[in-house]
Design a protein around this motif. Sequence first.
Motif, short mmCIF file in Angstrom:
data_model
loop_
_atom_site.label_atom_id
_atom_site.label_comp_id
_atom_site.label_asym_id
_atom_site.label_seq_id
_atom_site.Cartn_x
_atom_site.Cartn_y
_atom_site.Cartn_z
N GLU A 17 2.60 27.38 -4.68
CA GLU A 17 1.80 27.43 -3.37
C GLU A 17 1.21 28.74 -3.69
OE1 GLU A 17 4.71 24.80 -0.45
OE2 GLU A 17 5.11 27.15 -0.51
N SER A 18 -0.31 28.73 -2.94
CA SER A 18 -0.74 29.91 -2.94
C SER A 18 -1.49 29.85 -1.64
CB SER A 18 -2.01 30.32 -3.92
OG SER A 18 -2.77 28.99 -3.96
N PHE A 19 -1.64 31.09 -0.72
CA PHE A 19 -2.11 31.13 0.46
C PHE A 19 -3.48 31.81 0.41
CE2 PHE A 19 2.46 30.95 0.63
CZ PHE A 19 2.69 29.87 1.48
N VAL A 20 -4.48 31.23 1.08
CA VAL A 20 -5.68 31.60 1.14
C VAL A 20 -6.34 31.73 2.51
CG1 VAL A 20 -6.51 31.07 -1.17
CG2 VAL A 20 -6.84 29.66 0.76
N ARG A 21 -7.26 32.39 2.71
CA ARG A 21 -7.79 32.40 4.09
C ARG A 21 -8.56 30.97 4.34
NH1 ARG A 21 -10.05 38.54 4.39
NH2 ARG A 21 -8.18 39.35 4.60
N ALA A 36 -4.07 29.17 5.30
CA ALA A 36 -4.41 27.99 4.40
C ALA A 36 -3.49 27.70 3.24
CB ALA A 36 -5.97 27.74 3.96
N VAL A 37 -3.11 26.56 2.70
CA VAL A 37 -2.29 26.52 1.73
C VAL A 37 -3.01 25.66 0.50
CG1 VAL A 37 -0.02 25.66 1.00
CG2 VAL A 37 -0.42 26.46 3.38
N GLN A 38 -2.91 26.26 -0.61
CA GLN A 38 -3.15 25.28 -1.78
C GLN A 38 -1.84 25.02 -2.69
OE1 GLN A 38 -5.76 27.51 -4.30
NE2 GLN A 38 -7.46 26.62 -3.45
N LEU A 39 -1.55 23.83 -2.67
CA LEU A 39 -0.32 23.43 -3.18
C LEU A 39 -0.86 22.60 -4.56
CD1 LEU A 39 2.73 22.65 -3.02
CD2 LEU A 39 2.00 20.51 -2.02
N LYS A 40 0.12 23.06 -5.59
CA LYS A 40 -0.47 22.57 -6.89
C LYS A 40 0.84 22.02 -7.50
CE LYS A 40 -3.89 26.17 -7.88
NZ LYS A 40 -4.49 27.09 -8.75
N PHE A 41 0.57 20.73 -8.32
CA PHE A 41 1.67 19.95 -8.78
C PHE A 41 1.27 19.30 -10.22
CE2 PHE A 41 3.89 16.02 -9.42
CZ PHE A 41 5.24 16.58 -9.51
N ASP A 42 1.97 19.94 -11.25
CA ASP A 42 1.60 19.45 -12.61
C ASP A 42 2.20 18.20 -12.77
OD1 ASP A 42 0.73 19.45 -15.10
OD2 ASP A 42 1.15 21.38 -15.66
N ILE A 43 1.21 17.08 -12.75
CA ILE A 43 1.86 15.79 -13.21
C ILE A 43 2.20 15.71 -14.69
CG2 ILE A 43 1.36 13.22 -13.02
CD1 ILE A 43 -0.65 13.87 -11.27
N ARG A 44 1.52 16.11 -15.51
CA ARG A 44 2.18 15.93 -17.02
C ARG A 44 3.24 16.67 -17.53
NH1 ARG A 44 -4.34 16.72 -19.17
NH2 ARG A 44 -5.02 14.84 -18.33
N ARG A 45 3.42 17.67 -16.93
CA ARG A 45 4.53 18.52 -17.38
C ARG A 45 5.96 18.49 -16.41
NH1 ARG A 45 0.37 22.36 -18.11
NH2 ARG A 45 0.12 22.57 -20.17
N SER A 46 5.77 17.59 -15.41
CA SER A 46 6.93 17.10 -14.51
C SER A 46 7.95 16.22 -15.13
CB SER A 46 6.29 16.50 -13.20
OG SER A 46 7.46 16.03 -12.31
N PRO A 47 9.10 16.61 -15.33
CA PRO A 47 10.26 15.97 -15.89
C PRO A 47 10.64 14.97 -14.62
CG PRO A 47 11.18 18.11 -15.24
CD PRO A 47 9.53 18.16 -14.96
#
Length: 139
Positions: A17-21, A36-47
């Motif tokens: 998570e990263s927070f931006v204006r 504002a929230v930027q939520l990132k989820f890496d599908i390829r590396r997710s076990p």
Amino acid sequence: MIQVTPSIAIDESELEESFVRASGPGGQHVNKVSSAVQLKFDIRRSPSLPNDVAVRLMKLAGSRLTQDGVIVIVAQAQRSQKRNREEARERLLELIRAAAVRPQTRRPTKPTKASKERRLVSKDKRASIKAGRSKPGAD
């Protein structure tokens, strides 16, 4: 661990998570706070995700998917950082739940005898209607 479905759970460490204006409601407060929230989820590396679910998730993600296979969800509708964070997480979980549902395979079927008969009768009827439109001496 975040329980997505009975068989799928995602570890908190897989989410970044990263927070931006944010733009939008909030008046002068918006210019001072990164809500504002930027939520990132890496599908390829997710076990945590089975391979078939990951493939369906990549298709469902659409424009939210980067070249590296990372889903980026931006939530900025709410005024508070906490509510934006919850909204972003819920949107990600909804996407994963949708991808976890296996599509039903189509079983090819044959038309019934009665449906074939109905189709032929309607074709004959339509042909006779069109034939009746022709000029009398056009045989």
